[in-house]
Design a protein around this motif. Sequence first.
Motif, PDB file in Angstrom:
ATOM      1  N   LEU A 147      -2.579   3.763   0.533  1.00 50.82           N
ATOM      2  CA  LEU A 147      -3.234   3.559   1.818  1.00 50.82           C
ATOM      3  C   LEU A 147      -4.224   4.680   2.123  1.00 50.82           C
ATOM      4  O   LEU A 147      -5.353   4.444   2.556  1.00 50.82           O
ATOM      5  N   THR A 166       0.813  -1.217   0.000  1.00 50.15           N
ATOM      6  CA  THR A 166       0.000   0.000   0.000  1.00 50.15           C
ATOM      7  C   THR A 166       0.848   1.269   0.000  1.00 50.15           C
ATOM      8  O   THR A 166       0.308   2.370   0.066  1.00 50.15           O
ATOM      9  N   GLU A 191      -1.518  -0.843   8.655  1.00 52.81           N
ATOM     10  CA  GLU A 191      -2.916  -1.219   8.859  1.00 52.81           C
ATOM     11  C   GLU A 191      -3.173  -1.646  10.301  1.00 52.81           C
ATOM     12  O   GLU A 191      -4.193  -1.264  10.902  1.00 52.81           O
TER      13      GLU A 191
END
Length: 345
Positions: free
Chosen positions: A190, A23, A165
Amino acid sequence: MSFLAQAAPAPEAGYKIVTASKTGTYIQIGRDLSTLVAAPAGIELQVLESNGSAENVRRMRFEPGVKLALVQSDVYQAFLDEAKAGNADAGNIIRPLRLIMPLYDEEIYFIVRADSPINSIHEIKNKKIGVGPLGSGTALTSRTAYQLMFGEPLPTENTQYLTNEEALAKLTVDKSLDVVIIVAGQPAKLFMDMKAEARNYIKILKLDEAAPETARAKKTYFPGVLRASSYSTWLKDDVPTLTVKAYLVTYDYGLQSTVGNLTRFADSLCTQFDKLQASGHPKWKQVRLELPALSQGWRYYAPMEKRLRACIARRTALSAPPSAAATPPSRACTEQELVLGICRR
């Protein structure tokens, strides 16, 4: 025509580049280098995920097939500092590595919950902080920036090494973190994937230029801006922040075949540079095709440096406006010049 005659020629070399998480921005930069630079040079470049810059330095040094890496400037310098201080392992890792060229500035995101009472970066002292995975450039950046700002190490009991995350989940769901630090060039996938509702859960801390902690941080890092246009679905206003430089790195190879492949890569990087800026990740538009002077201990990879400097010089010459012919200064003509009709004023 036979099948063999129609088949595309096989790549002359198969190499790997280590980047960062799926990401992040590094992996997209790696994919651009693979498709737009390596492929035209006859190199099949496999793009590998990683935990980030610190891991990339080690993999660049030791993992078979890894010929290129993306590395943050503060991570590279940290290895050099450790080597200078007498750490033999750090010296063994970093001394044979070489730079290809500087790329762009990566933004540092200091993220808190939307209802957090703090609004500025220099207010994170003694907070519980997610600093990125062990071995990542983000983790080193987090620790270095904290040390610079507050003159003391980031407390172990307040530090958690998590993926982006995982850290955001702990920040917003179980609220066991107060701050999450992420390093990623904008626009980062992201944050691009976040919906408008994200502003109800998180906010980004601002850089306060008047704070003494900011002045101390700027000994290593540079001011930058997170643009609302990069994350238009949820970020309302531009946010001033800190940045760190990204570099493309290789090893001091001497094997003739490897030198040949990497010099072809350098030629392709220069000739394909306009296409990178037009078709690649938006961060390419911030990259300048130049090789500036380096700090002590930093060295370019000589075979690629030679080709890049030659190509840069050719591009500069082609783009320069034609110079006007020199005009001699005006003077009075002699009688003989007047008689011969060759007087020029």
